[in-house]
Write an enzyme that holds these catalytic residues in place. Structure first.
Site, PDB file in Angstrom:
ATOM      1  N   GLU A  98       0.839  -1.205   0.000  1.00  0.00           N
ATOM      2  CA  GLU A  98       0.000   0.000   0.000  1.00  0.00           C
ATOM      3  C   GLU A  98       0.869   1.247   0.000  1.00  0.00           C
ATOM      4  OE1 GLU A  98      -2.480   1.663  -0.519  1.00  0.00           O
ATOM      5  OE2 GLU A  98      -4.314   0.990   0.441  1.00  0.00           O
ATOM      6  N   ASP A  99       0.301   2.307  -0.515  1.00  0.00           N
ATOM      7  CA  ASP A  99       1.019   3.573  -0.518  1.00  0.00           C
ATOM      8  C   ASP A  99       1.050   4.200   0.873  1.00  0.00           C
ATOM      9  OD1 ASP A  99      -1.730   4.000  -0.540  1.00  0.00           O
ATOM     10  OD2 ASP A  99      -1.707   5.444  -2.182  1.00  0.00           O
ATOM     11  N   ASP A 102      -3.555   5.278   6.670  1.00  0.00           N
ATOM     12  CA  ASP A 102      -4.084   6.521   7.253  1.00  0.00           C
ATOM     13  C   ASP A 102      -5.057   6.135   8.367  1.00  0.00           C
ATOM     14  OD1 ASP A 102      -4.534   9.334   7.327  1.00  0.00           O
ATOM     15  OD2 ASP A 102      -6.224   9.163   5.971  1.00  0.00           O
ATOM     16  N   PHE A 151      -1.532  16.105   4.389  1.00  0.00           N
ATOM     17  CA  PHE A 151      -1.923  15.424   3.161  1.00  0.00           C
ATOM     18  C   PHE A 151      -0.790  15.511   2.157  1.00  0.00           C
ATOM     19  CE2 PHE A 151      -4.204  14.503  -0.734  1.00  0.00           C
ATOM     20  CZ  PHE A 151      -4.961  13.420  -0.326  1.00  0.00           C
ATOM     21  N   ARG A 164       0.092  12.254  -9.117  1.00  0.00           N
ATOM     22  CA  ARG A 164       0.674  10.916  -8.958  1.00  0.00           C
ATOM     23  C   ARG A 164       2.032  10.807  -9.642  1.00  0.00           C
ATOM     24  NH1 ARG A 164      -3.412   7.532  -6.908  1.00  0.00           N
ATOM     25  NH2 ARG A 164      -5.495   7.872  -7.726  1.00  0.00           N
TER      26      ARG A 164
HETATM   27  P1  IMP Z   1      -7.383   4.848   4.989  1.00  0.00           P
HETATM   28  O1  IMP Z   1      -8.451   3.870   4.638  1.00  0.00           O
HETATM   29  O2  IMP Z   1      -7.930   6.047   5.703  1.00  0.00           O
HETATM   30  O3  IMP Z   1      -6.206   4.249   5.724  1.00  0.00           O
HETATM   31  O4  IMP Z   1      -6.894   5.490   3.622  1.00  0.00           O
HETATM   32  C1  IMP Z   1      -5.973   4.920   2.825  1.00  0.00           C
HETATM   33  C2  IMP Z   1      -6.064   5.539   1.466  1.00  0.00           C
HETATM   34  O5  IMP Z   1      -6.400   6.928   1.523  1.00  0.00           O
HETATM   35  C3  IMP Z   1      -4.716   5.476   0.772  1.00  0.00           C
HETATM   36  O6  IMP Z   1      -4.566   4.289   0.042  1.00  0.00           O
HETATM   37  C4  IMP Z   1      -4.756   6.700  -0.104  1.00  0.00           C
HETATM   38  O7  IMP Z   1      -5.370   6.410  -1.333  1.00  0.00           O
HETATM   39  C5  IMP Z   1      -5.603   7.674   0.641  1.00  0.00           C
HETATM   40  N1  IMP Z   1      -4.783   8.629   1.434  1.00  0.00           N
HETATM   41  C6  IMP Z   1      -4.665   8.708   2.764  1.00  0.00           C
HETATM   42  N2  IMP Z   1      -3.829   9.682   3.140  1.00  0.00           N
HETATM   43  C7  IMP Z   1      -3.385  10.229   1.989  1.00  0.00           C
HETATM   44  C8  IMP Z   1      -2.474  11.304   1.708  1.00  0.00           C
HETATM   45  O8  IMP Z   1      -1.878  11.959   2.574  1.00  0.00           O
HETATM   46  N3  IMP Z   1      -2.287  11.589   0.401  1.00  0.00           N
HETATM   47  C9  IMP Z   1      -2.897  10.901  -0.615  1.00  0.00           C
HETATM   48  N4  IMP Z   1      -3.746   9.895  -0.397  1.00  0.00           N
HETATM   49  C10 IMP Z   1      -3.997   9.564   0.896  1.00  0.00           C
HETATM   50 MG    MG Z   2      -4.607   4.026  -2.283  1.00  0.00          MG
END
Ligand code: IMP
Ligand code: MG
Length: 178
Positions: A98-99, A102, A151, A164
């Site tokens: 995963e990138d 969060d 962010f 991206r």
């Molecule tokens: P989560 O479900 O809240 O953990 O969100 C994960 C997804 O939200 C990641 O795979 C990203 O696509 C997006 N995301 C969360 N934080 C960021 C950020 O700082 N920049 C860009 N995308 C983010």
């Molecule tokens: Mg993502």
């Protein structure tokens, strides 16, 4: 694009060092196993491309795409599978690439889904981790680096599908998404 960036958090070179380190860790841990790297599109595609080439043992790859109904800079937690995996997971040692981790909602949903398909093992690898933002309990076995609650965009990460293709990771000016 560049004028929307407030500051650079990680340069190309700094990211390369991090990715190289994770590649070594995975190489060490998965020798003799049946490694399958699963990348979650689209955010992790750049990381995946670099990570797989820094792994020195046989590895298969597969991709899945999700969308998280939320808009803007937050995840709703409701995850929709846009593209599923091609490979049957039984017998594989999966590293979910995963990138960014969060709130954790996306990954906890995916982990549950993939576990239900009986892989041999399943671990998470995330390039970035924002532990302050966690809403569900989930931890990655491989973490590139922890970052503060801002962010970020670039190196695969987007805001509104943009940025991206930046080779570095930067913090977006808040007025861009205000
Ligand atoms: P989560 O479900 O809240 O953990 O969100 C994960 C997804 O939200 C990641 O795979 C990203 O696509 C997006 N995301 C969360 N934080 C960021 C950020 O700082 N920049 C860009 N995308 C983010
Ligand atoms: Mg993502």
């Amino acid at each position: 694009m560049l004028e929307d960036i407030e500051r650079v958090l990680f340069t190309e070179r700094q990211i390369a060092v991090i990715v190289e380190r994770i590649g070594k860790e995975i190489t060490r841990d998965y020798r003799g196993k049946n490694l399958l790297l699963v990348s979650v599109l689209k955010g992790s595609v750049v990381f995946m491309a670099d990570l797989m080439r820094s792994i020195d043992i046989p590895a298969r790859i597969d991709f899945m795409a999700t969308s998280s109904y939320g808009s803007g800079t937050k995840t709703s937690g409701v995850v929709k599978i846009i593209k599923d995996l091609d490979i049957n997971l039984e017998g594989y040692d999966i590293v979910l690439v995963e990138d960014i981790l969060d709130s954790g909602k996306t990954l906890s949903y995916l982990v549950e889904l993939l576990q239900s398909r009986n892989p041999n093992s399943l671990k998470i690898c995330t390039l970035f981790d924002k532990p302050e933002r966690r809403q569900v309990e989930i931890e990655a076995a491989y973490v590139g680096t922890q970052i503060p609650d801002a962010f970020i965009v670039g190196y695969g990460l987007d805001y509104d599908e943009k940025y991206r293709n930046l080779p570095f990771v930067g913090v977006l000016k808040p007025q861009v998404y205000a």
